[in-house]
Motif scaffolding. Structure first.
Motif, PDB file in Angstrom:
ATOM      1  N   GLY A 142      40.159   1.088  41.992  1.00  0.00           N
ATOM      2  CA  GLY A 142      41.005   1.255  43.163  1.00  0.00           C
ATOM      3  C   GLY A 142      41.162   2.761  43.262  1.00  0.00           C
ATOM      4  O   GLY A 142      40.186   3.487  43.395  1.00  0.00           O
ATOM      5  N   ARG A 143      42.400   3.209  43.113  1.00  0.00           N
ATOM      6  CA  ARG A 143      42.629   4.652  43.031  1.00  0.00           C
ATOM      7  C   ARG A 143      42.075   5.204  41.707  1.00  0.00           C
ATOM      8  O   ARG A 143      41.575   6.319  41.640  1.00  0.00           O
ATOM      9  CB  ARG A 143      44.134   4.940  43.149  1.00  0.00           C
ATOM     10  N   TYR A 144      42.169   4.375  40.652  1.00  0.00           N
ATOM     11  CA  TYR A 144      41.723   4.793  39.317  1.00  0.00           C
ATOM     12  C   TYR A 144      40.607   3.862  38.827  1.00  0.00           C
ATOM     13  O   TYR A 144      40.072   3.079  39.613  1.00  0.00           O
ATOM     14  CB  TYR A 144      42.918   4.814  38.368  1.00  0.00           C
ATOM     15  N   GLY A 178      41.601  -0.623  39.365  1.00  0.00           N
ATOM     16  CA  GLY A 178      42.636  -0.779  40.387  1.00  0.00           C
ATOM     17  C   GLY A 178      43.454   0.492  40.570  1.00  0.00           C
ATOM     18  O   GLY A 178      42.919   1.600  40.493  1.00  0.00           O
ATOM     19  N   ASP A 179      44.765   0.304  40.763  1.00  0.00           N
ATOM     20  CA  ASP A 179      45.640   1.438  41.077  1.00  0.00           C
ATOM     21  C   ASP A 179      46.579   1.814  39.932  1.00  0.00           C
ATOM     22  O   ASP A 179      47.512   2.581  40.124  1.00  0.00           O
ATOM     23  CB  ASP A 179      46.472   1.117  42.330  1.00  0.00           C
ATOM     24  N   GLU A 180      46.341   1.224  38.749  1.00  0.00           N
ATOM     25  CA  GLU A 180      47.163   1.555  37.586  1.00  0.00           C
ATOM     26  C   GLU A 180      46.339   2.396  36.618  1.00  0.00           C
ATOM     27  O   GLU A 180      45.173   2.091  36.348  1.00  0.00           O
ATOM     28  CB  GLU A 180      47.624   0.278  36.868  1.00  0.00           C
TER      29      GLU A 180
END
Length: 215
Positions: free
Chosen positions: A150-152, A155-157
């Protein structure tokens, strides 16, 4: 000399040490640093004093809670077990396995092939060797991250995978690897470097960073 806080044996430019510094920063664990210069004096990691800390004569090593741990992932996993917030491994078993897969790709499939000891053996071909090893690993990693990111990385975590990715990209840039073929890796790396834990742990901001390399 030390206050009972954890003691991290680290070298500013060591990617394995940087992984641990990020984990300590994310989890808000204060620690003291003992710099081990991997170049000076023929390599301070080969001293009898440091061999007593880590018989493998590598950084990082962390003295914490009455034990001494070496190997960056063993250290990070211990920090994850003892300081579970923020979480660096997803709760979902599939995502957790994917994070470990990405981590292993970097920690066993790329970094050891281009570490200082190996490059010393390669002589004049060391730059070409490093570029080839990192490039081969990044081709695979780029394909994997297209499915998980995602962002990372996952995902986003922020996860353990991210702690390994950023120092490896730093190495790639040091060895002048062309990053154009790896847009996903580049994008994730940029996003992570905006986070405070990645900034404070950066090689340019360590106690043993030479003045000319300081941020």
């Amino acid at each position: 000399m030390h206050s009972g806080r954890p003691i991290l044996y680290s070298y500013f430019r060591s990617s394995c040490s940087w992984r641990v510094r990020i984990a300590l920063a994310l989890k808000g664990i204060a620690y003291d640093v003992v710099p081990v210069n991997l170049v000076k004096d023929g390599g301070q990691q080969f001293s009898a004093e440091f061999k007593a800390v880590n018989p493998m004569q590598q950084v990082p090593a962390l003295k914490i809670d009455g034990i001494t741990l070496s190997q960056s992932l063993a250290i990070i996993n211990y920090l994850e077990d003892t300081h579970p917030t923020p979480r660096l491994l997803p709760q979902d078993p599939k995502k957790r396995a994917q994070v470990r897969m990405i981590t292993d790709h970097i920690v066993t499939g790329i970094q050891p092939l281009q570490n200082q000891g190996i490059l010393k053996q390669m002589g004049e071909k060391n730059m070409e060797w490093a570029q080839n090893c990192i490039g081969f690993g990044f081709q695979a990693l780029e394909q994997i991250l297209k499915h998980t990111a995602g962002r990372y990385c996952m995902g986003d975590e922020v996860s353990m995978a991210d702690l390994c990715l950023v120092p490896q990209v730093y190495n790639a840039e040091r060895y002048k690897v062309d990053m154009d073929p790896y847009p996903t890796i580049t994008r994730i790396n940029k996003a992570l470097l905006e986070l405070e834990a990645f900034k404070v742990s950066h090689p340019s901001r360590q106690p043993d960073t030479p003045a000319e390399l300081r941020a």
